[in-house]
Design a protein around this motif. Structure first.
Motif, PDB file in Angstrom:
ATOM      1  N   CYS A 196       0.861  -1.198   0.000  1.00 52.19           N
ATOM      2  CA  CYS A 196       0.000   0.000   0.000  1.00 52.19           C
ATOM      3  C   CYS A 196       0.885   1.232   0.000  1.00 52.19           C
ATOM      4  O   CYS A 196       1.887   1.293   0.722  1.00 52.19           O
ATOM      5  CB  CYS A 196      -0.916   0.020   1.219  1.00 52.19           C
ATOM      6  SG  CYS A 196      -1.947   1.516   1.305  1.00 52.19           S
ATOM      7  N   THR A 205       2.778   9.255  -6.021  1.00 54.18           N
ATOM      8  CA  THR A 205       2.189   7.924  -5.857  1.00 54.18           C
ATOM      9  C   THR A 205       2.503   7.051  -7.075  1.00 54.18           C
ATOM     10  O   THR A 205       2.822   5.861  -6.945  1.00 54.18           O
ATOM     11  CB  THR A 205       0.665   8.035  -5.660  1.00 54.18           C
ATOM     12  OG1 THR A 205       0.394   8.925  -4.573  1.00 54.18           O
ATOM     13  CG2 THR A 205       0.055   6.682  -5.353  1.00 54.18           C
ATOM     14  N   ALA A 224      -3.442   2.133  -3.532  1.00 56.65           N
ATOM     15  CA  ALA A 224      -3.068   3.531  -3.299  1.00 56.65           C
ATOM     16  C   ALA A 224      -4.106   4.198  -2.404  1.00 56.65           C
ATOM     17  O   ALA A 224      -5.312   4.033  -2.607  1.00 56.65           O
ATOM     18  CB  ALA A 224      -2.958   4.282  -4.621  1.00 56.65           C
ATOM     19  N   ARG A 231      -5.987  16.163  -2.265  1.00 58.95           N
ATOM     20  CA  ARG A 231      -5.726  15.578  -3.579  1.00 58.95           C
ATOM     21  C   ARG A 231      -5.109  16.591  -4.534  1.00 58.95           C
ATOM     22  O   ARG A 231      -4.675  16.246  -5.613  1.00 58.95           O
ATOM     23  CB  ARG A 231      -7.023  15.045  -4.183  1.00 58.95           C
ATOM     24  CG  ARG A 231      -7.598  13.827  -3.480  1.00 58.95           C
ATOM     25  CD  ARG A 231      -8.663  13.188  -4.337  1.00 58.95           C
ATOM     26  NE  ARG A 231      -9.729  14.106  -4.652  1.00 58.95           N
ATOM     27  CZ  ARG A 231     -10.908  14.135  -4.039  1.00 58.95           C
ATOM     28  NH1 ARG A 231     -11.151  13.275  -3.073  1.00 58.95           N
ATOM     29  NH2 ARG A 231     -11.835  14.994  -4.371  1.00 58.95           N
ATOM     30  N   GLN A 236     -11.089  12.855  -7.883  1.00 52.90           N
ATOM     31  CA  GLN A 236     -10.848  11.453  -7.541  1.00 52.90           C
ATOM     32  C   GLN A 236     -10.851  10.586  -8.796  1.00 52.90           C
ATOM     33  O   GLN A 236     -10.021   9.687  -8.941  1.00 52.90           O
ATOM     34  CB  GLN A 236     -11.896  10.957  -6.548  1.00 52.90           C
ATOM     35  CG  GLN A 236     -11.712   9.489  -6.177  1.00 52.90           C
ATOM     36  CD  GLN A 236     -12.437   9.107  -4.909  1.00 52.90           C
ATOM     37  OE1 GLN A 236     -12.732   9.960  -4.096  1.00 52.90           O
ATOM     38  NE2 GLN A 236     -12.710   7.824  -4.735  1.00 52.90           N
ATOM     39  N   GLU A 240      -7.753   8.278 -10.075  1.00 56.64           N
ATOM     40  CA  GLU A 240      -7.989   6.842 -10.239  1.00 56.64           C
ATOM     41  C   GLU A 240      -7.583   6.389 -11.637  1.00 56.64           C
ATOM     42  O   GLU A 240      -6.928   5.347 -11.813  1.00 56.64           O
ATOM     43  CB  GLU A 240      -9.473   6.559  -9.994  1.00 56.64           C
ATOM     44  CG  GLU A 240      -9.789   5.117  -9.694  1.00 56.64           C
ATOM     45  CD  GLU A 240     -11.227   4.950  -9.224  1.00 56.64           C
ATOM     46  OE1 GLU A 240     -12.019   4.408 -10.021  1.00 56.64           O
ATOM     47  OE2 GLU A 240     -11.544   5.373  -8.107  1.00 56.64           O
ATOM     48  N   LEU A 243      -3.650   6.531 -12.137  1.00 56.09           N
ATOM     49  CA  LEU A 243      -2.891   5.541 -11.366  1.00 56.09           C
ATOM     50  C   LEU A 243      -3.034   4.128 -11.933  1.00 56.09           C
ATOM     51  O   LEU A 243      -2.134   3.303 -11.786  1.00 56.09           O
ATOM     52  CB  LEU A 243      -3.336   5.543  -9.900  1.00 56.09           C
ATOM     53  CG  LEU A 243      -2.967   6.761  -9.047  1.00 56.09           C
ATOM     54  CD1 LEU A 243      -3.489   6.597  -7.627  1.00 56.09           C
ATOM     55  CD2 LEU A 243      -1.459   6.975  -9.024  1.00 56.09           C
ATOM     56  N   TYR A 244      -4.152   3.852 -12.554  1.00 50.59           N
ATOM     57  CA  TYR A 244      -4.400   2.504 -13.089  1.00 50.59           C
ATOM     58  C   TYR A 244      -3.561   2.268 -14.350  1.00 50.59           C
ATOM     59  O   TYR A 244      -3.457   3.169 -15.192  1.00 50.59           O
ATOM     60  CB  TYR A 244      -5.888   2.333 -13.415  1.00 50.59           C
ATOM     61  CG  TYR A 244      -6.264   0.927 -13.804  1.00 50.59           C
ATOM     62  CD1 TYR A 244      -6.531  -0.026 -12.823  1.00 50.59           C
ATOM     63  CD2 TYR A 244      -6.305   0.545 -15.139  1.00 50.59           C
ATOM     64  CE1 TYR A 244      -6.851  -1.335 -13.181  1.00 50.59           C
ATOM     65  CE2 TYR A 244      -6.624  -0.753 -15.511  1.00 50.59           C
ATOM     66  CZ  TYR A 244      -6.891  -1.680 -14.519  1.00 50.59           C
ATOM     67  OH  TYR A 244      -7.201  -2.979 -14.862  1.00 50.59           O
ATOM     68  N   ALA A 247      -1.488   1.119  -9.880  1.00 50.18           N
ATOM     69  CA  ALA A 247      -2.211   0.868  -8.630  1.00 50.18           C
ATOM     70  C   ALA A 247      -3.595   0.385  -9.024  1.00 50.18           C
ATOM     71  O   ALA A 247      -4.371   1.131  -9.632  1.00 50.18           O
ATOM     72  CB  ALA A 247      -2.284   2.134  -7.783  1.00 50.18           C
ATOM     73  N   GLU A 249      -6.171  -0.414  -7.117  1.00 50.68           N
ATOM     74  CA  GLU A 249      -7.249   0.202  -6.346  1.00 50.68           C
ATOM     75  C   GLU A 249      -6.762   1.525  -5.764  1.00 50.68           C
ATOM     76  O   GLU A 249      -5.607   1.651  -5.345  1.00 50.68           O
ATOM     77  CB  GLU A 249      -7.727  -0.707  -5.203  1.00 50.68           C
ATOM     78  CG  GLU A 249      -8.418  -1.975  -5.660  1.00 50.68           C
ATOM     79  CD  GLU A 249      -7.438  -3.088  -5.966  1.00 50.68           C
ATOM     80  OE1 GLU A 249      -6.266  -2.967  -5.538  1.00 50.68           O
ATOM     81  OE2 GLU A 249      -7.826  -4.046  -6.648  1.00 50.68           O
ATOM     82  N   TYR A 250      -7.663   2.499  -5.729  1.00 52.41           N
ATOM     83  CA  TYR A 250      -7.343   3.807  -5.163  1.00 52.41           C
ATOM     84  C   TYR A 250      -8.475   4.221  -4.236  1.00 52.41           C
ATOM     85  O   TYR A 250      -9.651   4.151  -4.592  1.00 52.41           O
ATOM     86  CB  TYR A 250      -7.162   4.850  -6.269  1.00 52.41           C
ATOM     87  CG  TYR A 250      -7.220   6.273  -5.763  1.00 52.41           C
ATOM     88  CD1 TYR A 250      -6.246   6.753  -4.891  1.00 52.41           C
ATOM     89  CD2 TYR A 250      -8.262   7.127  -6.134  1.00 52.41           C
ATOM     90  CE1 TYR A 250      -6.312   8.050  -4.403  1.00 52.41           C
ATOM     91  CE2 TYR A 250      -8.335   8.412  -5.664  1.00 52.41           C
ATOM     92  CZ  TYR A 250      -7.358   8.878  -4.793  1.00 52.41           C
ATOM     93  OH  TYR A 250      -7.426  10.150  -4.307  1.00 52.41           O
ATOM     94  N   SER A 252      -9.762   7.310  -1.427  1.00 51.69           N
ATOM     95  CA  SER A 252      -9.620   8.675  -0.923  1.00 51.69           C
ATOM     96  C   SER A 252     -10.278   8.734   0.453  1.00 51.69           C
ATOM     97  O   SER A 252     -11.500   8.612   0.574  1.00 51.69           O
ATOM     98  CB  SER A 252     -10.306   9.654  -1.894  1.00 51.69           C
ATOM     99  OG  SER A 252     -10.185  10.968  -1.441  1.00 51.69           O
TER     100      SER A 252
END
Length: 700
Positions: A196, A205, A224, A231, A236, A240, A243-244, A247, A249-250, A252
């Motif tokens: 994580c 990140t 994440a 943020r 969000q 998301e 990051l994909y 990561a 899953e993200y 907040s």
């Protein structure tokens, strides 16, 4: 490192240290940033500076995210210290620039040469620096574009620019470079599969997720987590998406409530509590507790900096009887630049995507609930009920506590409502006279005809209406203690001369008396207008001024110590809520609105506004809209009242005259609220030239 032939002794810049002598540049208070090179030095022409995040945030929040004030604050730090070393956070930064000149030392020939574009990877806390002009501020990355120069030494770490990579995120990644390699090494050596990352923003990140993937390949799983209040300018959904798939899953969450955050994550991800490694890249209180709860027993907890509450995490783990291995990589390494550039190239399309998202995003205030709570826990101070948070006030408090020890007269200066009486209380409670009275007098309320008898008292029958037993004056009441004279500048010249005599001789006669009275009084005075200005204008005695001016305490206005708004507002809300037996708290939007307001009435106005908000707000949470409405209602009310006064059933209204009047009031309000023509024009959505013409038109 500026690599070249080996020497027994390298130049690491100690000859540039000015204060204190004997220190090295990174620990010195002040260094010599003269342009002239010495042997073993090189000069870099500046292009871009990445300021370490804590230092950048401190500067921005203390300046209310005002571009000109942020620039001025950075320039002020460099002027005072000769380097970019924020004294409040102890942080510096790194720089990108072009080698301008090199000065070899006794046969030592550095491999860099003039014209090379390089990253200076050693902290600017130890690099002499001069900034000529700041041309831009990037609030997303914490960077400034600028002109000027840096002086580097043989031991300073530099790395040649990779021209195929954008400078902004490459420089930001280089600031994380050593810790990225640390995250990679832990994941690789311990064969971590479930990780994580508690991230600070999207691009950091991303970098840590890429480092983990490099270590353990496609079998890894990265979750994440970021604080929902910090943020930045991205939504969000945007985070998301970017990051994909690095990561999968993200989430907040509110990191300041780690138990609640853990319970939520546990429902979503059964593996929470059994993670192999947790990387803590966010400096918010609560993140370290959540990290300890998420990692498995004998798992790895990795802090990207010791400042990220490493010590607190140790205590939390001990309280949970949870054996874990903790790391804090913030040290020198020789091969991290190459590793970092490799990671950047691997995920360049994703970093370009972040850049694209940042483009066009408006600057936003990051004074958020989580950041506010963290800053309060880390830096808020309280001395004898004197609450503060800004470094400006902290420095003043230190001065006050020092002055309190010396039994001398003091002048306290500052605008109405800044808290001069709070400073008086701080002096009194920390002085040798704390067991004796502190008599507070507002000189503006004393009638001239009664002034002498009020200050020195009178004997029985001294004048018509006098008390039969006589009456002691202020000096007698304050004997062995402190006499505080507020608004001393309102005293007549005659009364000033009598006051001077008492200060010189520590003795006086009551009105109508023949017995000399000796007193031992420390006199502290205050005035809204600087007494020296009154002396120059001829309305205050110069000899009295110098008798009083043994020490002067300047209490800055609230607009110059905006960080104090945060803790003061919280304190006032708690106080009024307790009095009225209600639950109230400020939303992030409310805090941001309070933080950004000009506060012409200073702390007194802030307390009044909070009092009204506690009473008038309908819910538990006071919203930003409620704050904005209250702060603006006076200006709006004044305009509407003016319209109503001009209207009656029998009178004909002059539309053009009425509009002119309202335009003047709006321009006047904007100037009062924002302080400068440029900011006032921005508030009203007008070009500055148009606003300036209207200002001149109305004689403002």
């Amino acid at each position: 490192m500026i690599k070249g032939e080996k020497k027994m002794e390298h130049n690491y810049g100690y000859r540039r240290v000015l204060e204190p002598k004997g220190a090295v540049p990174v620990t010195a208070w002040k260094v010599d940033n003269d342009r002239q090179l010495r042997p073993g030095e090189a000069r870099i022409n500046l292009e871009l500076i990445h300021i370490e995040w804590d230092g950048f945030q401190q500067i921005c929040t203390s300046c209310g995210y005002d571009d000109e004030k942020v620039k001025a604050k950075i320039l002020y730090i460099i002027e005072k210290r000769g380097k970019l070393h924020n004294p409040f956070t102890g942080t510096g930064g790194i720089v990108l620039g072009t080698i301008d000149e090199v000065m070899p030392d006794n046969g030592y020939v550095p491999k860099t040469k003039p014209g090379d574009r390089v990253y200076c990877l050693s902290s600017l806390a130890g690099v002499p620096l001069f900034i000529e002009n700041i041309t831009g501020i990037d609030y997303n990355y914490g960077q400034i574009s600028c002109t000027g120069y840096a002086i580097i030494f043989e031991t300073v770490e530099i790395y040649k620019l990779d021209r195929g990579l954008p400078a902004n995120y490459t420089l930001a990644a280089m600031d994380e470079a050593a810790t990225l390699l640390g995250a990679y090494n832990i994941a690789l050596n311990h064969e971590c599969k479930n990780v994580c990352i508690i991230g600070r923003n999207a691009y950091t990140t991303l970098m840590y997720a890429a480092a983990v993937r490099e270590a353990i390949g496609p079998t890894y799983r990265v979750i994440a987590v970021m604080d929902k209040y910090v943020r930045g300018s991205l939504s969000q959904d945007e985070i998301e998406k970017v990051l994909y798939p690095l990561a999968k899953e993200y989430y907040s969450l509110d990191l300041t409530n780690p138990v609640e955050a853990f319970d939520y994550l546990k429902k979503k991800e059964p593996i929470i509590g059994e993670l192999d490694e947790v990387i803590v890249a966010e400096d918010i209180y609560g993140a370290e507790t959540l990290a300890v709860m998420m990692v498995k027993s004998t798992g790895d907890l990795y802090f990207t900096a010791v400042e990220n509450h490493y010590g607190t995490a140790q205590l939390v783990a001990e309280s949970m009887a949870k054996p874990i291995t903790m790391y804090a990589f913030d040290q020198y390494s020789t091969d991290y630049p190459d590793f970092t550039l490799q990671i950047i190239r691997n995920i360049q399309p994703k970093l370009d995507e972040v850049n694209k998202l940042y483009e066009g995003k408006k600057k936003i205030s990051r004074v958020t609930k989580s950041r506010r709570k963290t800053v309060q826990l880390k830096k808020a101070g309280k001395e004898d009920d004197f609450i503060y948070q800004s470094e400006v006030t902290r420095n003043m408090v230190e001065e006050v506590l020092n002055v309190a020890k010396y039994d001398c007269n003091v002048i306290i200066q500052g605008e109405t409502g800044v808290g001069k009486e709070k400073v008086l209380s701080l002096i009194h409670q920390n002085s040798d006279r704390r067991s004796y009275p502190c008599i507070k007098i507002n000189c503006a309320t004393i009638q001239e005809s009664l002034a002498e008898s009020e200050f020195f008292g009178y004997e029985a029958g001294a004048f018509t209406g006098a008390q039969s037993q006589g009456k002691p004056g202020y000096f007698e009441l304050a004997n062995n203690g402190i006499l505080f004279l507020d608004e001393i500048g309102t005293l007549s010249m005659n009364m000033q001369s009598k006051l001077l005599r008492v200060l010189q001789e520590s003795q006086f006669y009551r009105v109508g008396g023949t017995r000399q009275i000796n007193v031992n009084v420390r006199v502290i005075v205050a005035n809204n207008v600087p007494l020296k200005q009154l002396v120059d204008e001829g309305s205050f005695r110069e000899d009295l001024y110098y008798r009083l001016n043994i020490c002067t305490i300047e209490v800055p206005p609230l607009r110059d110590r905006r960080d104090d708004v945060i803790c003061l507002a919280e304190s006032f809300v708690a106080g009024w809520a307790k009095k009225y037996k209600v639950d109230k708290e400020l939303s992030p939007g409310a805090l941001s609105a309070l933080h950004d307001y000009y506060w012409p009435g200073n702390v007194r106005e802030l307390e009044n506004v909070i009092h009204r908000l506690v009473i008038s707000s309908s819910g538990v949470v006071i919203t930003g809209e409620e704050v904005e409405e209250l702060l603006n209602e006076n200006a709006y009310g004044d305009m509407m009242l003016s319209v109503k006064k001009r209207f009656s059933g029998s009178d004909q209204m002059d539309f053009h005259q009425l509009m002119e009047q309202q335009e003047k009031q709006i321009i006047e309000y904007a100037l009062k609220k924002e302080g400068t023509t440029r900011k006032a024009a921005d508030l009203l959505g007008l070009p500055q030239t148009t606003f300036a013409r209207k200002k001149i038109k109305h004689g403002l």
